[in-house]
Design a protein around this motif. Sequence first.
Motif, PDB file in Angstrom:
ATOM      1  N   ALA A   1       0.768  -1.231   0.128  1.00 30.27           N
ATOM      2  CA  ALA A   1      -0.133   0.085   0.040  1.00 30.27           C
ATOM      3  C   ALA A   1       0.785   1.378  -0.186  1.00 30.27           C
ATOM      4  CB  ALA A   1      -0.715  -0.042   1.110  1.00 30.27           C
ATOM      5  N   GLU A   2       2.046   1.066   0.222  1.00 33.49           N
ATOM      6  CA  GLU A   2       2.867   2.317   0.450  1.00 33.49           C
ATOM      7  C   GLU A   2       4.219   1.955  -0.603  1.00 33.49           C
ATOM      8  OE1 GLU A   2       2.456   4.987   2.184  1.00 33.49           O
ATOM      9  OE2 GLU A   2       0.721   4.050   2.946  1.00 33.49           O
ATOM     10  N   PRO A   3       4.934   2.960  -1.024  1.00 35.32           N
ATOM     11  CA  PRO A   3       6.106   2.951  -1.703  1.00 35.32           C
ATOM     12  C   PRO A   3       7.207   2.146  -1.125  1.00 35.32           C
ATOM     13  CG  PRO A   3       5.386   5.264  -1.708  1.00 35.32           C
ATOM     14  CD  PRO A   3       4.698   4.569  -0.695  1.00 35.32           C
ATOM     15  N   GLN A   4       7.851   1.141  -1.763  1.00 28.92           N
ATOM     16  CA  GLN A   4       9.038   0.435  -1.144  1.00 28.92           C
ATOM     17  C   GLN A   4      10.150   0.867  -1.539  1.00 28.92           C
ATOM     18  OE1 GLN A   4       8.034  -2.556   0.923  1.00 28.92           O
ATOM     19  NE2 GLN A   4       5.958  -1.040   0.674  1.00 28.92           N
ATOM     20  N   ARG A   5      10.472   2.124  -2.322  1.00 23.85           N
ATOM     21  CA  ARG A   5      11.807   2.450  -2.562  1.00 23.85           C
ATOM     22  C   ARG A   5      11.572   4.036  -2.785  1.00 23.85           C
ATOM     23  NH1 ARG A   5      12.821  -2.084  -1.262  1.00 23.85           N
ATOM     24  NH2 ARG A   5      14.457  -3.274  -2.043  1.00 23.85           N
ATOM     25  N   ALA A   6      12.518   4.739  -2.583  1.00 23.23           N
ATOM     26  CA  ALA A   6      12.832   6.144  -2.778  1.00 23.23           C
ATOM     27  C   ALA A   6      13.742   6.264  -3.805  1.00 23.23           C
ATOM     28  CB  ALA A   6      13.187   7.050  -1.663  1.00 23.23           C
ATOM     29  N   LEU A   7      13.303   6.690  -5.073  1.00 24.98           N
ATOM     30  CA  LEU A   7      13.944   6.949  -6.380  1.00 24.98           C
ATOM     31  C   LEU A   7      14.983   7.994  -6.697  1.00 24.98           C
ATOM     32  CD1 LEU A   7      10.951   5.416  -8.213  1.00 24.98           C
ATOM     33  CD2 LEU A   7      12.518   4.219  -6.888  1.00 24.98           C
ATOM     34  N   ALA A   8      15.970   7.895  -7.014  1.00 28.67           N
ATOM     35  CA  ALA A   8      16.903   9.340  -7.453  1.00 28.67           C
ATOM     36  C   ALA A   8      17.773   8.775  -8.823  1.00 28.67           C
ATOM     37  CB  ALA A   8      17.789   9.454  -6.340  1.00 28.67           C
ATOM     38  N   VAL A   9      17.454   9.515  -9.657  1.00 28.12           N
ATOM     39  CA  VAL A   9      18.291   9.372 -11.150  1.00 28.12           C
ATOM     40  C   VAL A   9      18.997  10.548 -11.466  1.00 28.12           C
ATOM     41  CG1 VAL A   9      17.581   8.860 -13.551  1.00 28.12           C
ATOM     42  CG2 VAL A   9      16.222   7.898 -11.860  1.00 28.12           C
ATOM     43  N   SER A  10      20.080  10.121 -11.876  1.00 29.54           N
ATOM     44  CA  SER A  10      21.009  11.294 -12.759  1.00 29.54           C
ATOM     45  C   SER A  10      21.519  10.590 -14.043  1.00 29.54           C
ATOM     46  CB  SER A  10      22.261  11.393 -11.591  1.00 29.54           C
ATOM     47  OG  SER A  10      21.886  11.956 -10.403  1.00 29.54           O
ATOM     48  N   TYR A  11      21.353  11.592 -15.076  1.00 27.24           N
ATOM     49  CA  TYR A  11      22.137  11.467 -16.442  1.00 27.24           C
ATOM     50  C   TYR A  11      23.404  12.173 -16.333  1.00 27.24           C
ATOM     51  CZ  TYR A  11      17.823   9.287 -18.420  1.00 27.24           C
ATOM     52  OH  TYR A  11      16.692   8.669 -18.867  1.00 27.24           O
ATOM     53  N   VAL A  12      24.275  11.369 -16.638  1.00 29.29           N
ATOM     54  CA  VAL A  12      25.785  12.015 -16.564  1.00 29.29           C
ATOM     55  C   VAL A  12      26.668  11.483 -17.859  1.00 29.29           C
ATOM     56  CG1 VAL A  12      25.978  11.772 -14.198  1.00 29.29           C
ATOM     57  CG2 VAL A  12      26.556   9.891 -15.576  1.00 29.29           C
ATOM     58  N   HIS A  13      27.457  12.400 -18.048  1.00 29.33           N
ATOM     59  CA  HIS A  13      28.670  12.417 -19.131  1.00 29.33           C
ATOM     60  C   HIS A  13      29.968  11.967 -18.161  1.00 29.33           C
ATOM     61  CE1 HIS A  13      26.291  13.033 -22.710  1.00 29.33           C
ATOM     62  NE2 HIS A  13      26.105  14.523 -22.235  1.00 29.33           N
ATOM     63  N   GLY A  14      30.660  11.297 -18.841  1.00 24.00           N
ATOM     64  CA  GLY A  14      32.252  11.074 -18.331  1.00 24.00           C
ATOM     65  C   GLY A  14      32.380  10.028 -17.261  1.00 24.00           C
ATOM     66  N   LEU A  15      31.508   9.085 -17.495  1.00 26.19           N
ATOM     67  CA  LEU A  15      31.691   7.861 -16.581  1.00 26.19           C
ATOM     68  C   LEU A  15      32.636   6.939 -17.442  1.00 26.19           C
ATOM     69  CD1 LEU A  15      30.561   6.337 -13.956  1.00 26.19           C
ATOM     70  CD2 LEU A  15      29.016   5.005 -15.766  1.00 26.19           C
ATOM     71  N   GLY A  16      33.433   6.399 -16.478  1.00 27.92           N
ATOM     72  CA  GLY A  16      34.469   5.271 -16.961  1.00 27.92           C
ATOM     73  C   GLY A  16      33.853   3.979 -17.183  1.00 27.92           C
ATOM     74  N   THR A  17      34.570   3.125 -18.151  1.00 28.34           N
ATOM     75  CA  THR A  17      34.162   1.854 -18.298  1.00 28.34           C
ATOM     76  C   THR A  17      34.398   0.886 -16.920  1.00 28.34           C
ATOM     77  OG1 THR A  17      36.336   1.368 -19.062  1.00 28.34           O
ATOM     78  CG2 THR A  17      34.679   1.865 -20.611  1.00 28.34           C
ATOM     79  N   ARG A  18      33.411   0.076 -17.082  1.00 26.77           N
ATOM     80  CA  ARG A  18      33.757  -0.967 -15.892  1.00 26.77           C
ATOM     81  C   ARG A  18      35.044  -1.727 -16.252  1.00 26.77           C
ATOM     82  NH1 ARG A  18      29.775  -3.042 -11.768  1.00 26.77           N
ATOM     83  NH2 ARG A  18      30.976  -4.397 -10.371  1.00 26.77           N
ATOM     84  N   PRO A  19      35.918  -1.786 -15.407  1.00 29.17           N
ATOM     85  CA  PRO A  19      37.092  -2.457 -15.798  1.00 29.17           C
ATOM     86  C   PRO A  19      37.087  -3.855 -15.927  1.00 29.17           C
ATOM     87  CG  PRO A  19      37.311  -1.982 -13.453  1.00 29.17           C
ATOM     88  CD  PRO A  19      35.916  -1.370 -14.036  1.00 29.17           C
ATOM     89  N   GLU A  20      35.884  -4.679 -15.456  1.00 29.89           N
ATOM     90  CA  GLU A  20      35.801  -6.020 -15.541  1.00 29.89           C
ATOM     91  C   GLU A  20      35.096  -6.686 -16.913  1.00 29.89           C
ATOM     92  OE1 GLU A  20      35.118  -5.203 -11.140  1.00 29.89           O
ATOM     93  OE2 GLU A  20      34.463  -4.188 -13.201  1.00 29.89           O
ATOM     94  N   HIS A  21      34.696  -5.462 -17.468  1.00 30.94           N
ATOM     95  CA  HIS A  21      34.555  -5.904 -19.025  1.00 30.94           C
ATOM     96  C   HIS A  21      34.293  -4.707 -19.920  1.00 30.94           C
ATOM     97  CE1 HIS A  21      30.283  -4.182 -18.039  1.00 30.94           C
ATOM     98  NE2 HIS A  21      30.379  -5.125 -16.772  1.00 30.94           N
ATOM     99  N   PRO A  22      35.809  -4.130 -20.071  1.00 31.27           N
ATOM    100  CA  PRO A  22      35.831  -2.946 -20.851  1.00 31.27           C
ATOM    101  C   PRO A  22      35.206  -2.743 -22.226  1.00 31.27           C
ATOM    102  CG  PRO A  22      37.968  -3.893 -20.578  1.00 31.27           C
ATOM    103  CD  PRO A  22      36.891  -4.755 -19.699  1.00 31.27           C
TER     104      PRO A  22
END
Length: 413
Positions: free
Chosen positions: A164-185
């Motif tokens: 009956a109530e929200p189960q999560r508080a949501l927060a979104v950011s769109y960004v430039h400049g994020l590096g690759t994940r080194p585990e699978h570049p």
Amino acid sequence: MRKILIVGAGQSGLQLALGLQAQGYEVTLMSNRTADEIRAGRVMSTQCMFHTALQHERDLQINFWESQAPRIEGLGVSVAGPESQRVIDWVGKLDGYAQSVDQRVKFAGWMETFAQRGGQLVIHGAAVSDLDYFSRTYDLVLVAAGKGELVSMFGRDAARSPYAEPQRALAVSYVHGLGTRPEHPDFDAVRCNLVPGVGELFVMPTLTTSGRADILFWEGIPGGPLDVFQGVKDPSEHLALTLELMERFTPWEYARATKVELTDANGTLSGRYAPTVRNPIGRLPGGGLVLGVADVVVANDPITGQGSNSASKCADSYLSSIIEHGDRPFDETWMQSTFDRYWSTAQHVTKWTNAMLGAPPEHVLNLIGAAGDLQPVANRFANGFNDPSDFEEFFYEPEKAGAYLAGISPSGV
């Protein structure tokens, strides 16, 4: 020629309008914003769409951004342990790639295409009184606007809505400049970072108004340390909070985010809502009936990334139901059966999403842990995001999970 009114110009409303238009229906689409206002407005979602949903767009030849959007070839899971160290980290490969296109780009483009193809586009917010009038002048009225007064016409289905109530508080950011994940570049993946008792961080590539970007998306348990975005209006403060929480709870993701900046001043979003299934038929004061579409009638928490996928699948299902019905009246029986047809797939999304909002039982933790050692488990989990019905076979019941792992484990245990 049958006349159909669609109220709401989101994923489902626009996809359905374009699909019906291509089939020769006389379609009117109501939106409370122009294409330019959408394009210049605030981000609306994270919208990572998997193979089946993308194929619905290809089938209608409205996949205008497929060659530009990053191809997401995997889905990875990390679990934080004591002192914010990763205790689990793996990536499953998708059978068909996923993509995310900023809805500001997609919806504005689709709206312009609908108008260019001769569709009647009305820029006006709709009230229940408006629909009362329109229901007498159109063969079918579909409500695809998931917020505001119109949603109140569709009563909550308590049997299918455990929260009956929200189960999560949501927060979104769109960004430039994020590096690759080194585990699978060498390939892009959605990364799901689980912080037990705190919440989740999702990181995914996208195509936005300024080109390639990445989305940082926190889902925080209400009242917990991630539930700090309410009332934050300044985009820079929103991003700073996002990064501060990443450094604290997911330092492996923060390590590639030290040079990020917002894509634009409207690149942040926060909020919360209770996941709800509603009765699909709305009754108007004058006796007319309207049919709810997508998240008007089935709204899930975005923890499983199914919102835009479900909207696309709903639009595709409704399109088939409308075409197959021919010239017969769109009466209450047809409306209910049309929703039931969609629910046959949507129910799997709702079940899975609601399960993921709770504390995972031991057998689910075992599955997630096993995926780090057994690539077939990681791959199956990843592809469940495209077809959530598969989770019925190995995810919910300890016996099925155990039998599945025993059947693929090299040691047979």
